[in-house]
Enzyme design. Structure first.
Site, PDB file in Angstrom:
ATOM      1  N   SER A 163       1.613   7.583  -1.889  1.00  0.00           N
ATOM      2  CA  SER A 163       1.072   6.845  -0.723  1.00  0.00           C
ATOM      3  C   SER A 163       0.248   7.767   0.185  1.00  0.00           C
ATOM      4  O   SER A 163       0.415   7.763   1.410  1.00  0.00           O
ATOM      5  CB  SER A 163       2.192   6.157   0.064  1.00  0.00           C
ATOM      6  OG  SER A 163       2.969   5.317  -0.761  1.00  0.00           O
ATOM      7  N   PRO A 164      -0.674   8.562  -0.387  1.00  0.00           N
ATOM      8  CA  PRO A 164      -1.439   9.521   0.432  1.00  0.00           C
ATOM      9  C   PRO A 164      -2.408   8.836   1.395  1.00  0.00           C
ATOM     10  O   PRO A 164      -2.877   9.470   2.338  1.00  0.00           O
ATOM     11  CB  PRO A 164      -2.185  10.360  -0.607  1.00  0.00           C
ATOM     12  CG  PRO A 164      -2.343   9.447  -1.775  1.00  0.00           C
ATOM     13  CD  PRO A 164      -1.097   8.611  -1.812  1.00  0.00           C
ATOM     14  N   TYR A 183       6.992  -0.444 -12.668  1.00  0.00           N
ATOM     15  CA  TYR A 183       5.742  -0.997 -12.122  1.00  0.00           C
ATOM     16  C   TYR A 183       5.319  -2.217 -12.935  1.00  0.00           C
ATOM     17  O   TYR A 183       4.984  -2.118 -14.115  1.00  0.00           O
ATOM     18  CB  TYR A 183       4.617   0.054 -12.111  1.00  0.00           C
ATOM     19  CG  TYR A 183       4.869   1.241 -11.179  1.00  0.00           C
ATOM     20  CD1 TYR A 183       5.881   1.221 -10.217  1.00  0.00           C
ATOM     21  CD2 TYR A 183       4.079   2.379 -11.245  1.00  0.00           C
ATOM     22  CE1 TYR A 183       6.102   2.296  -9.367  1.00  0.00           C
ATOM     23  CE2 TYR A 183       4.289   3.466 -10.393  1.00  0.00           C
ATOM     24  CZ  TYR A 183       5.310   3.407  -9.463  1.00  0.00           C
ATOM     25  OH  TYR A 183       5.533   4.482  -8.626  1.00  0.00           O
ATOM     26  N   THR A 220      -7.465   4.375   5.423  1.00  0.00           N
ATOM     27  CA  THR A 220      -8.872   4.078   5.116  1.00  0.00           C
ATOM     28  C   THR A 220      -9.587   3.595   6.374  1.00  0.00           C
ATOM     29  O   THR A 220     -10.805   3.559   6.423  1.00  0.00           O
ATOM     30  CB  THR A 220      -9.000   2.980   4.043  1.00  0.00           C
ATOM     31  OG1 THR A 220      -8.511   1.738   4.595  1.00  0.00           O
ATOM     32  CG2 THR A 220      -8.213   3.319   2.788  1.00  0.00           C
ATOM     33  N   GLY A 221      -8.811   3.167   7.376  1.00  0.00           N
ATOM     34  CA  GLY A 221      -9.396   2.686   8.631  1.00  0.00           C
ATOM     35  C   GLY A 221      -9.732   1.210   8.608  1.00  0.00           C
ATOM     36  O   GLY A 221     -10.235   0.668   9.589  1.00  0.00           O
ATOM     37  N   LYS A 222      -9.444   0.528   7.486  1.00  0.00           N
ATOM     38  CA  LYS A 222      -9.867  -0.885   7.416  1.00  0.00           C
ATOM     39  C   LYS A 222      -8.841  -1.833   8.023  1.00  0.00           C
ATOM     40  O   LYS A 222      -9.130  -3.011   8.195  1.00  0.00           O
ATOM     41  CB  LYS A 222     -10.165  -1.281   5.972  1.00  0.00           C
ATOM     42  CG  LYS A 222      -8.964  -1.303   5.056  1.00  0.00           C
ATOM     43  CD  LYS A 222      -9.381  -1.678   3.642  1.00  0.00           C
ATOM     44  CE  LYS A 222      -8.204  -1.593   2.696  1.00  0.00           C
ATOM     45  NZ  LYS A 222      -8.547  -1.922   1.334  1.00  0.00           N
ATOM     46  N   GLN A 228      -0.746   3.599   2.051  1.00  0.00           N
ATOM     47  CA  GLN A 228      -0.935   2.244   1.503  1.00  0.00           C
ATOM     48  C   GLN A 228      -2.137   1.532   2.119  1.00  0.00           C
ATOM     49  O   GLN A 228      -2.106   0.326   2.375  1.00  0.00           O
ATOM     50  CB  GLN A 228       0.349   1.436   1.665  1.00  0.00           C
ATOM     51  CG  GLN A 228       1.530   2.134   0.975  1.00  0.00           C
ATOM     52  CD  GLN A 228       2.694   1.228   0.701  1.00  0.00           C
ATOM     53  OE1 GLN A 228       2.940   0.271   1.425  1.00  0.00           O
ATOM     54  NE2 GLN A 228       3.435   1.517  -0.359  1.00  0.00           N
ATOM     55  N   GLY A 229      -3.204   2.274   2.340  1.00  0.00           N
ATOM     56  CA  GLY A 229      -4.464   1.681   2.806  1.00  0.00           C
ATOM     57  C   GLY A 229      -4.728   1.899   4.288  1.00  0.00           C
ATOM     58  O   GLY A 229      -5.865   1.795   4.739  1.00  0.00           O
TER      59      GLY A 229
HETATM   60  N1  LIG Z   1       7.808   7.747  -6.601  1.00  0.00           N
HETATM   61  C1  LIG Z   1       7.821   6.737  -5.767  1.00  0.00           C
HETATM   62  O1  LIG Z   1       8.864   6.299  -5.278  1.00  0.00           O
HETATM   63  C2  LIG Z   1       6.487   6.130  -5.378  1.00  0.00           C
HETATM   64  C3  LIG Z   1       6.393   5.258  -4.261  1.00  0.00           C
HETATM   65  C4  LIG Z   1       5.129   4.767  -3.916  1.00  0.00           C
HETATM   66  C5  LIG Z   1       4.019   5.105  -4.675  1.00  0.00           C
HETATM   67  N2  LIG Z   1       4.130   5.916  -5.770  1.00  0.00           N
HETATM   68  C6  LIG Z   1       2.962   6.326  -6.588  1.00  0.00           C
HETATM   69  O2  LIG Z   1       1.924   6.741  -5.718  1.00  0.00           O
HETATM   70  C7  LIG Z   1       0.741   5.981  -5.961  1.00  0.00           C
HETATM   71  C8  LIG Z   1      -0.059   5.848  -4.676  1.00  0.00           C
HETATM   72  O3  LIG Z   1       0.708   5.318  -3.605  1.00  0.00           O
HETATM   73  P1  LIG Z   1       0.514   3.829  -3.073  1.00  0.00           P
HETATM   74  O4  LIG Z   1      -0.094   3.036  -4.138  1.00  0.00           O
HETATM   75  O5  LIG Z   1       1.829   3.432  -2.486  1.00  0.00           O
HETATM   76  O6  LIG Z   1      -0.462   3.935  -1.808  1.00  0.00           O
HETATM   77  P2  LIG Z   1      -1.880   4.601  -1.473  1.00  0.00           P
HETATM   78  O7  LIG Z   1      -2.420   5.332  -2.622  1.00  0.00           O
HETATM   79  O8  LIG Z   1      -1.683   5.310  -0.197  1.00  0.00           O
HETATM   80  O9  LIG Z   1      -2.760   3.289  -1.161  1.00  0.00           O
HETATM   81  C9  LIG Z   1      -3.287   2.513  -2.194  1.00  0.00           C
HETATM   82  C10 LIG Z   1      -3.925   1.247  -1.629  1.00  0.00           C
HETATM   83  O10 LIG Z   1      -4.855   1.542  -0.593  1.00  0.00           O
HETATM   84  C11 LIG Z   1      -6.018   0.720  -0.713  1.00  0.00           C
HETATM   85  N3  LIG Z   1      -7.130   1.644  -1.056  1.00  0.00           N
HETATM   86  C12 LIG Z   1      -7.111   2.673  -1.952  1.00  0.00           C
HETATM   87  N4  LIG Z   1      -8.284   3.331  -1.956  1.00  0.00           N
HETATM   88  C13 LIG Z   1      -9.050   2.723  -1.055  1.00  0.00           C
HETATM   89  C14 LIG Z   1     -10.376   2.952  -0.600  1.00  0.00           C
HETATM   90  N5  LIG Z   1     -11.110   3.968  -1.058  1.00  0.00           N
HETATM   91  N6  LIG Z   1     -10.894   2.124   0.355  1.00  0.00           N
HETATM   92  C15 LIG Z   1     -10.165   1.128   0.860  1.00  0.00           C
HETATM   93  N7  LIG Z   1      -8.900   0.849   0.468  1.00  0.00           N
HETATM   94  C16 LIG Z   1      -8.345   1.640  -0.477  1.00  0.00           C
HETATM   95  C17 LIG Z   1      -5.726  -0.283  -1.809  1.00  0.00           C
HETATM   96  O11 LIG Z   1      -5.022  -1.431  -1.292  1.00  0.00           O
HETATM   97  P3  LIG Z   1      -5.733  -2.615  -0.485  1.00  0.00           P
HETATM   98  O12 LIG Z   1      -7.159  -2.718  -0.933  1.00  0.00           O
HETATM   99  O13 LIG Z   1      -4.918  -3.804  -0.759  1.00  0.00           O
HETATM  100  O14 LIG Z   1      -5.604  -2.203   0.966  1.00  0.00           O
HETATM  101  C18 LIG Z   1      -4.747   0.477  -2.680  1.00  0.00           C
HETATM  102  O15 LIG Z   1      -3.945  -0.381  -3.431  1.00  0.00           O
HETATM  103  C19 LIG Z   1       1.283   4.664  -6.553  1.00  0.00           C
HETATM  104  O16 LIG Z   1       0.296   3.934  -7.266  1.00  0.00           O
HETATM  105  C20 LIG Z   1       2.399   5.185  -7.434  1.00  0.00           C
HETATM  106  O17 LIG Z   1       1.879   5.715  -8.652  1.00  0.00           O
HETATM  107  C21 LIG Z   1       5.363   6.437  -6.105  1.00  0.00           C
END
Ligand SMILES: NC(=O)c1ccc[n+]([C@@H]2O[C@H](COP(=O)([O-])OP(=O)(O)OC[C@H]3O[C@@H](n4cnc5c(N)ncnc54)[C@H](OP(=O)(O)O)[C@@H]3O)[C@@H](O)[C@H]2O)c1
Length: 311
Positions: free
Chosen positions: A206-207, A61, A214-216, A210-211
């Site tokens: 990515s719960p 990362y 959130t509905g945005k 990836q955003g």
């Molecule tokens: N093991 C693996 O291969 C792997 C792969 C992926 C991820 N991960 C881990 O999982 C974590 C989470 O997954 P992810 O980062 O892919 O996706 P995520 O948690 O599903 O989405 C994160 C993104 O959603 C938006 N967001 C988050 N909270 C919000 C809110 N309350 N309101 C509005 N927008 C919001 C932000 O982006 P914007 O504001 O730009 O929309 C943020 O960067 C990563 O940080 C990493 O640690 C691991």
């Protein structure tokens, strides 16, 4: 359900963590454009204050920036922090001895003596799972990590890792995989059930899809950067699910879509690790804790998600 081993029990007590892929990553997340280290420091602090103590990072990362930042933030907090990081076998690091060496480098960047969870980031045909696990076992023996996890392993790959570790009396702590209301592959292929059966903690990455959850974002408002392309296929289909999430959130006193999405993963028995770019997002995500969707609401959400031809 198997009895969870004492070494890995702490992971089952954690309801939610904080993802740190955003920390320093420019390619997917545009670090340095809309948010910076100062924002992430606040994300970290507010998460700790809200009781979220588990941070998931990886050596890749931001090419080490995420681990370094975590180290800085840890030094300035009074809160105890549980650290999870990951190893990926680039082609030139394929010996089992590469793994403890990689972990030592991660620990140096973070500035701690040991991790709470060390995970292999992806399986690869370049290195057998047995050899990978030999390297992870060495990390435990050298007390560089408390527990061992895997990530992106299928059910059969997970069973191979589980058995390799078991031969040395080391429990497999976790499998970190993609899991959200828009990606329920692990529910459908039996991986989630298998994890529960074997006492392996399922960590949901990515719960928030990836955003998207959130509905945005929608078909007319795509997420910026590479996500605009990778998530484009889902965008025109998600509106009915988002509408249902909003209505269910309102029935719980105005919970947001993000909070409903995260609470759903918790109700399914997974540990979500949402990423956040600013304090508002982190604060909102922390509000997924302290309440529960009803079984009926979970079923309604499942049905709405089934209508979307995602995974
Ligand atoms: N093991 C693996 O291969 C792997 C792969 C992926 C991820 N991960 C881990 O999982 C974590 C989470 O997954 P992810 O980062 O892919 O996706 P995520 O948690 O599903 O989405 C994160 C993104 O959603 C938006 N967001 C988050 N909270 C919000 C809110 N309350 N309101 C509005 N927008 C919001 C932000 O982006 P914007 O504001 O730009 O929309 C943020 O960067 C990563 O940080 C990493 O640690 C691991």
């Amino acid at each position: 359900m198997a009895e969870v081993s004492s070494e890995t029990r702490f992971l089952h007590a954690i309801e939610m963590g904080l993802g740190a892929w955003q920390w320093g990553d420019r390619t997917t997340w545009q670090y340095g454009n809309s948010y910076d280290e100062n924002d992430l420091h606040k994300v970290f602090n507010v998460s700790m204050e809200e009781g979220i103590q588990f941070v998931d990072t990886a050596e890749v990362y931001g090419s080490g920036v995420s681990e370094r930042m975590l180290g800085k933030f840890i030094k300035e907090t009074e809160h105890p922090v549980l650290i999870a990081t990951k190893y990926f076998p680039y082609p030139w690091r394929l010996r089992n001895s590469s793994i403890p060496r990689a972990l030592k480098n991660s620990l140096e960047r973070i500035g701690v003596d040991s991790a709470d969870l060390y995970q292999t980031h992806w399986p690869t045909p370049l290195m057998s799972i047995d050899r990978m696990m030999d390297g992870m076992i060495e990390c435990v023996k050298q007390e560089l990590t408390r527990t061992v996890g895997i990530s992106n392993f299928s059910q059969s790959q997970m069973l191979t890792a589980y058995s390799a570790l078991a031969r040395q009396n080391i429990p497999l702590a976790s499998n970190q995989v993609h899991y959200s209301l828009l990606n329920r592959r692990i529910e459908k292929n039996g991986l989630l059930a298998r994890c529960k059966e074997l006492g392996i903690r399922l960590i949901a990455y990515s719960p928030l899809e990836q955003g998207l959850l959130t509905g945005k974002y929608n078909a007319n408002k795509r997420p910026p950067g590479t996500r605009g392309g990778t998530l484009a296929g889902l965008l025109p289909k998600i509106e009915p699910l988002i509408r249902l999430m909003t209505s269910i959130g309102q029935d719980h006193g105005g919970k947001s879509n993000s909070q409903v999405a995260l609470n759903w993963t918790i109700c399914k028995g997974a540990l979500p690790i949402p990423g956040a770019k600013n304090v508002r997002q982190a604060q909102e995500n922390a509000g997924a804790l302290g309440w529960k969707l009803t079984e009926e609401e979970v079923t309604q959400l499942d049905e709405a998600s089934d209508q979307i031809a995602g995974e």
